[in-house]
Design an enzyme around this catalytic site. Structure first.
Site, PDB file in Angstrom:
ATOM      1  N   GLN A 156       0.760  -1.118   0.097  1.00 18.02           N
ATOM      2  CA  GLN A 156       0.013  -0.011   0.020  1.00 18.02           C
ATOM      3  C   GLN A 156       0.850   1.205   0.014  1.00 18.02           C
ATOM      4  OE1 GLN A 156      -2.944  -0.004   3.261  1.00 18.02           O
ATOM      5  NE2 GLN A 156      -2.774   2.056   3.373  1.00 18.02           N
ATOM      6  N   GLU A 168      -8.683  -0.988   6.370  1.00 20.44           N
ATOM      7  CA  GLU A 168      -7.538  -1.120   7.524  1.00 20.44           C
ATOM      8  C   GLU A 168      -7.890  -1.387   8.874  1.00 20.44           C
ATOM      9  OE1 GLU A 168      -4.323   1.858   6.670  1.00 20.44           O
ATOM     10  OE2 GLU A 168      -2.948   0.407   7.412  1.00 20.44           O
TER      11      GLU A 168
HETATM   12  C1  LIG Z   1       5.118  -0.144  11.411  1.00 20.75           C
HETATM   13  C2  LIG Z   1       4.648   0.775  10.265  1.00 20.75           C
HETATM   14  C3  LIG Z   1       4.060   0.314   8.892  1.00 20.75           C
HETATM   15  C4  LIG Z   1       3.421   1.001   8.085  1.00 20.75           C
HETATM   16  N1  LIG Z   1       3.188   0.558   6.786  1.00 20.75           N
HETATM   17  C5  LIG Z   1       2.790   1.572   6.131  1.00 20.75           C
HETATM   18  C6  LIG Z   1       2.126   0.983   4.433  1.00 20.75           C
HETATM   19  O1  LIG Z   1       2.325  -0.148   4.530  1.00 20.75           O
HETATM   20  N2  LIG Z   1       2.067   1.792   3.563  1.00 20.75           N
HETATM   21  C7  LIG Z   1       1.718   3.318   3.890  1.00 20.75           C
HETATM   22  O2  LIG Z   1       1.141   3.979   3.060  1.00 20.75           O
HETATM   23  N3  LIG Z   1       2.142   3.723   5.272  1.00 20.75           N
HETATM   24  C8  LIG Z   1       2.367   2.989   6.263  1.00 20.75           C
HETATM   25  N4  LIG Z   1       2.887   3.355   7.444  1.00 20.75           N
HETATM   26  C9  LIG Z   1       2.804   4.838   7.793  1.00 20.75           C
HETATM   27  C10 LIG Z   1       1.837   5.166   8.514  1.00 20.75           C
HETATM   28  O3  LIG Z   1       0.568   5.066   7.849  1.00 20.75           O
HETATM   29  C11 LIG Z   1       2.000   6.663   9.102  1.00 20.75           C
HETATM   30  O4  LIG Z   1       3.627   6.628   9.683  1.00 20.75           O
HETATM   31  C12 LIG Z   1       1.263   7.247  10.035  1.00 20.75           C
HETATM   32  O5  LIG Z   1      -0.111   7.680   9.390  1.00 20.75           O
HETATM   33  C13 LIG Z   1       1.657   8.814  10.558  1.00 20.75           C
HETATM   34  O6  LIG Z   1       2.253   9.653   9.706  1.00 20.75           O
HETATM   35  P1  LIG Z   1       3.864   9.899   9.821  1.00 20.75           P
HETATM   36  O7  LIG Z   1       4.477   8.970  10.039  1.00 20.75           O
HETATM   37  O8  LIG Z   1       3.987  11.007   8.613  1.00 20.75           O
HETATM   38  O9  LIG Z   1       3.495  11.091  11.282  1.00 20.75           O
HETATM   39  P2  LIG Z   1       2.980  12.198  11.516  1.00 20.75           P
HETATM   40  O10 LIG Z   1       1.568  12.398  10.647  1.00 20.75           O
HETATM   41  O11 LIG Z   1       3.940  13.430  11.059  1.00 20.75           O
HETATM   42  O12 LIG Z   1       2.723  12.429  12.785  1.00 20.75           O
HETATM   43  C14 LIG Z   1       3.809  12.936  13.842  1.00 20.75           C
HETATM   44  C15 LIG Z   1       2.895  12.921  15.101  1.00 20.75           C
HETATM   45  O13 LIG Z   1       1.777  13.947  15.221  1.00 20.75           O
HETATM   46  C16 LIG Z   1       0.798  13.688  15.502  1.00 20.75           C
HETATM   47  N5  LIG Z   1      -0.421  14.292  14.541  1.00 20.75           N
HETATM   48  C17 LIG Z   1      -0.210  14.424  13.236  1.00 20.75           C
HETATM   49  N6  LIG Z   1      -1.520  14.928  12.975  1.00 20.75           N
HETATM   50  C18 LIG Z   1      -2.196  15.204  13.982  1.00 20.75           C
HETATM   51  C19 LIG Z   1      -3.441  15.815  14.236  1.00 20.75           C
HETATM   52  N7  LIG Z   1      -4.288  16.135  13.359  1.00 20.75           N
HETATM   53  N8  LIG Z   1      -3.845  15.888  15.556  1.00 20.75           N
HETATM   54  C20 LIG Z   1      -2.924  15.357  16.567  1.00 20.75           C
HETATM   55  N9  LIG Z   1      -1.924  14.780  16.416  1.00 20.75           N
HETATM   56  C21 LIG Z   1      -1.409  14.730  15.108  1.00 20.75           C
HETATM   57  C22 LIG Z   1       0.679  11.922  15.355  1.00 20.75           C
HETATM   58  O14 LIG Z   1      -0.478  11.441  16.005  1.00 20.75           O
HETATM   59  C23 LIG Z   1       2.110  11.769  15.497  1.00 20.75           C
HETATM   60  O15 LIG Z   1       2.294  11.422  16.926  1.00 20.75           O
HETATM   61  C24 LIG Z   1       3.560   2.722   8.572  1.00 20.75           C
HETATM   62  C25 LIG Z   1       3.828   3.176   9.663  1.00 20.75           C
HETATM   63  C26 LIG Z   1       4.422   2.155  10.462  1.00 20.75           C
HETATM   64  C27 LIG Z   1       4.995   2.732  11.829  1.00 20.75           C
END
Ligand SMILES: Cc1cc2nc3c(=O)[nH]c(=O)nc-3n(C[C@H](O)[C@H](O)[C@H](O)COP(=O)(O)OP(=O)(O)OC[C@H]3O[C@@H](n4cnc5c(N)ncnc54)[C@H](O)[C@@H]3O)c2cc1C
Lengths: 330, 406
Positions: B130, B248
């Site tokens: 994905q 999901e």
């Molecule tokens: C083990 C693992 C597997 C994954 N596998 C996939 C995959 O197969 N495909 C894929 O596309 N993605 C995948 N992901 C990505 C995952 O979907 C994202 O890491 C997740 O959506 C968070 O985005 P980010 O890492 O950019 O963090 P950010 O969005 O930058 O978040 C950073 C921090 O800010 C907080 N935050 C952000 N926005 C808000 C808000 N509006 N209100 C309050 N707090 C907020 C978050 O809670 C977090 O604590 C995976 C992640 C992990 C850890």
């Protein structure tokens, strides 16, 4: 698998909601703190049949299950009703072998309370204030019934009718009643958890309603994450507590070997969920939530008292761990 | 109210057990407490395991027959999941394909795409990933910058994805890309199926905090995707993505199965370890175990309630997010109690006997609180969609993406 209430239970819950909303309220709970009567009171509960839900039909009860009673108790909890159906359910288990007492319990002709602690005295016991007939367990493990004098302390939550009791008479109902006593206490813990479920749900709803309207800094306060996330955590707790309460109440009749663990799980969770919901409710309301006239503190009082009744969370968590390690999870 | 199998369910369960015993020699198994196997080192066994299970009728249970599924019920699906866990079969190699990509293709793909992709996905002939998250777009997924530009019958893709689970072994992915930067951010997106072996796709494995490689960065340099590989209309990508994301959360937080180590494993561990602690420590450890058991059972029975609703034909609502949120919290309590029971061994990555169950679980759970919607994002969803609380004011929803409203 079918983990849901049946249509009859949904109807019973709806009926109970109407009855309790018309006969009890946080306002009445506040008045009880100032010397007013506990609402709806024993007589009204007997008249509508709630004290006898789990009493056999042959003794004038409804012959229902504990789940039937729990869905009603939840509605009572929502408006801080008293006396507790936990007392009725516990007594019904204890007097199962004494149909005349069961009949008096169900029709309200005896005001029954169950007392904990070494007889002839007792520790603070639920609904003992104003009771006329007391059930207890003596040092030899015999179930006894008798009359006594109840001495209430200054109430933190007047709807619980807490008082210490000194028995003035007693006679043995059943020898060797330790197991029966334990089961009755588990049943009572489930019903108290059901009342806490209703109270916690009501407290969360009250707080959510306020957060949808109250504005600060040009926005409604429910849009702030500090407020929103606090309410979500409280709601998730309530949603999960409902599952444990239903399971435990179901187990009492359908899977008795699961009751000890399920009852302790429900009671431990209830203590924490209601406390979190009630504290969030006060906090979300700000200054108005700290006033005597506002309803928030009445839920808070219920939380602060109920968490300690029939065993606190520490006792029940310990029981859950011991039972699980001994094989109760299968 | 009851928790028993009906006679038909019991019969189905017995059939599943028979199949798992019959094929045991061809299936990969894991030890107690392990959930997954590194797809990079055991890819062939993992693919074979899924194929054998598919041929035994245990994969795609609820998928329509015309797409290679069994046309079965959610109850049957849950029974299969329980029995796979009981037999200690690791997560299927195509769990992302089965849980998210496949349902998205079923809902939004063309007949031709469904025919070409779904049977192979079920048999693990193709593994799927994905491709949503990017360096600057995770929680705020619609801020993504990977572009797809129309060129004749093709789209040309440029950009970078990240945290892509399984990309290092995947054959296909569903890719969310920006096709119209002049429109507001949610409106300018389109979903595609991308061939992971196409020229211009580069996959670089990333090492996760527990040391293993599970996710990747994926680079797209002038990758050509035929227009026939579009899922849904141009500009409809956000709506398509919501199908994926809803599946999901159900896949992760679903019908009453424990996230992390099953609570029964914790209880067995406690049975063995508690007597080795002194009295005061036992008292404290029982509190931790009791708390973990209560949290796990509360989540499990709440899953049973949701499951009952689904099995009557209900659709998964935003409440599914509560299952993942509470399940993650319960899994943390279970892992923490498990680690604490280790005594002196708790400060090492494995016990003296080499058991790493509890440390691996403890180290895997921070990822669970991030993947598939962070705890905070799930609370926002629950607050707004279940409790009806007002959303936060936003300035990024209506202006054209290219105008800087990111
Ligand atoms: C083990 C693992 C597997 C994954 N596998 C996939 C995959 O197969 N495909 C894929 O596309 N993605 C995948 N992901 C990505 C995952 O979907 C994202 O890491 C997740 O959506 C968070 O985005 P980010 O890492 O950019 O963090 P950010 O969005 O930058 O978040 C950073 C921090 O800010 C907080 N935050 C952000 N926005 C808000 C808000 N509006 N209100 C309050 N707090 C907020 C978050 O809670 C977090 O604590 C995976 C992640 C992990 C850890």
């Amino acid at each position: 698998m079918n983990f849901d209430l049946g249509p009859d239970q949904r109807d019973a819950a709806a009926g109970a909601r109407d009855f309790y909303r018309g006969s009890a309220s946080p306002t009445a709970a506040r008045e009880a703190l100032e010397g007013g009567a506990v609402a709806p009171g024993r007589k009204a509960l007997a008249d509508i049949g709630f004290l006898g839900i789990t009493v056999p039909e042959s003794a004038g009860g409804a012959g229902g299950s504990l789940l039937d009673l729990a869905v009603v108790a939840e509605q009572g909890g929502a408006v801080l009703a008293g006396p507790s159906l936990a007392t009725a359910a516990r007594a019904a288990v204890l007097v199962a072998g004494a149909p005349h007492l069961a009949a008096q319990l169900a029709d309200g002709s005896a005001a029954v309370a169950v007392v904990d602690g070494p007889l002839p005295g007792s520790s603070p016991s639920v609904d003992a204030a104003g009771a006329t007939l007391f059930l207890g367990l003596d040092d030899d493990g015999a179930l006894v019934v008798g009359e006594g004098e109840a001495t209430p302390g200054r109430p933190l939550d007047a709807t619980r009718g807490l008082a210490s009791v000194r028995l003035t008479s007693r006679r043995v109902l059943a020898e060797d009643a330790g197991q029966l006593w334990a089961r009755a206490r588990q049943v009572a813990a489930v019903v108290l958890a059901a009342e806490d479920l209703g109270a916690a749900d009501a407290a969360v709803q009250m707080a959510v309603g306020y957060a949808q309207q109250r504005e600060a800094f040009g926005r409604r306060i429910g849009s702030y994450q500090a407020v929103k996330h606090m309410l979500v955590d409280a709601w998730v707790g309530v949603d999960q507590l409902r599952s444990l309460v239903w399971w435990a109440a179901w187990a009492a009749d359908a899977a008795p070997e699961e009751l000890p663990l399920a009852a302790s799980a429900a009671k431990a969770h209830a203590a924490e969920v209601l406390e979190r919901a009630a504290e969030a409710c006060v906090q979300v309301h700000g200054g108005i939530g700290f006033t005597w006239e506002h309803d928030a503190h009445l839920y808070w009082r219920r939380a602060k008292v109920d968490r300690l009744l029939l065993g606190d969370a520490a006792e029940h968590l310990d029981a859950v761990a011991r039972l699980a390690v001994a094989g109760a999870l299968g | 109210m009851d928790f028993d199998d009906t006679p038909e369910e019991a019969e189905y369960r017995a059939g599943v057990r028979r199949a798992l015993e019959e094929h045991a020699a061809e299936l990969l198994h894991v030890g107690a407490g392990e959930e997954t196997v590194d797809a990079a080192t055991a890819e062939a066994e993992l693919r074979r395991t899924q194929r054998v299970l598919y041929e035994a009728g245990l994969v795609g249970v609820t998928w329509p027959r015309e797409h290679g599924g069994r046309g079965g019920t959610l109850v049957q699906q849950a029974i299969v999941q329980q029995e796979l866990a009981r037999a200690r079969i690791p997560a299927l190699v195509n769990h992302i394909g089965l849980g998210m990509c496949g349902p998205t293709v079923i809902a939004h793909g063309s007949d031709d795409q469904r025919r070409r992709y779904l049977p192979r996905l079920l048999r693990a002939d193709d593994v799927w990933c994905q491709l949503f998250s990017e360096p600057a777009a995770g929680s705020d997924l619609a801020a993504l910058r990977t572009t797809a530009v129309r060129d004749g019958d093709d789209w040309v893709v440029n950009g970078q994805k990240v945290w892509t689970t399984l990309a290092h072994v995947a054959d296909h992915g569903i890719l969310l890309a920006r096709t119209d930067p002049q429109r507001p951010k949610h409106a300018g997106l389109t979903m595609f199926v991308v061939d992971m072996h196409a020229p211009g796709v580069t996959v670089r494995p990333l090492r996760q905090m527990i040391g293993s490689a599970g996710f990747n960065e994926v680079f797209f340099d002038d990758v050509r995707i035929p227009d026939s590989e579009r899922l849904g209309e141009p500009g409809e990508g956000w709506r398509v993505a919501l199908t994926t994301l809803m599946n999901e959360r159900v896949a992760i937080g679903g019908a009453g199965s424990d996230l992390g180590v099953p609570v029964e494993t914790l209880v067995a561990h406690a049975r063995q370890r508690l007597p080795q602690l002194d009295h005061d420590r036992q008292v404290l450890a029982r509190q931790a175990v009791g708390r973990a058991v209560v949290a796990s059972l509360a989540t499990r029975y709440t899953g049973y309630r949701r499951f009952t609703e689904l099995s009557r034909g209900g659709v998964p609502g935003p409440e599914a997010s509560a299952g993942k949120l509470a399940g993650t919290a319960a899994a943390k309590l279970v892992a923490d109690a498990g680690v604490r029971l280790l005594g002196d061994d708790a400060v090492y990555a494995a016990t003296a006997e080499g058991d790493e169950t509890w440390q691996r679980s403890q180290g895997f759970l921070p990822g669970l609180a991030i993947a598939g919607g962070t705890d905070q994002v799930l609370r926002n969803i629950l607050g707004e969609r279940v409790l009806g609380l007002p959303p936060e004011p936003r300035s990024d929803k209506s202006a054209p993406f290219a105008g800087g409203a990111r």
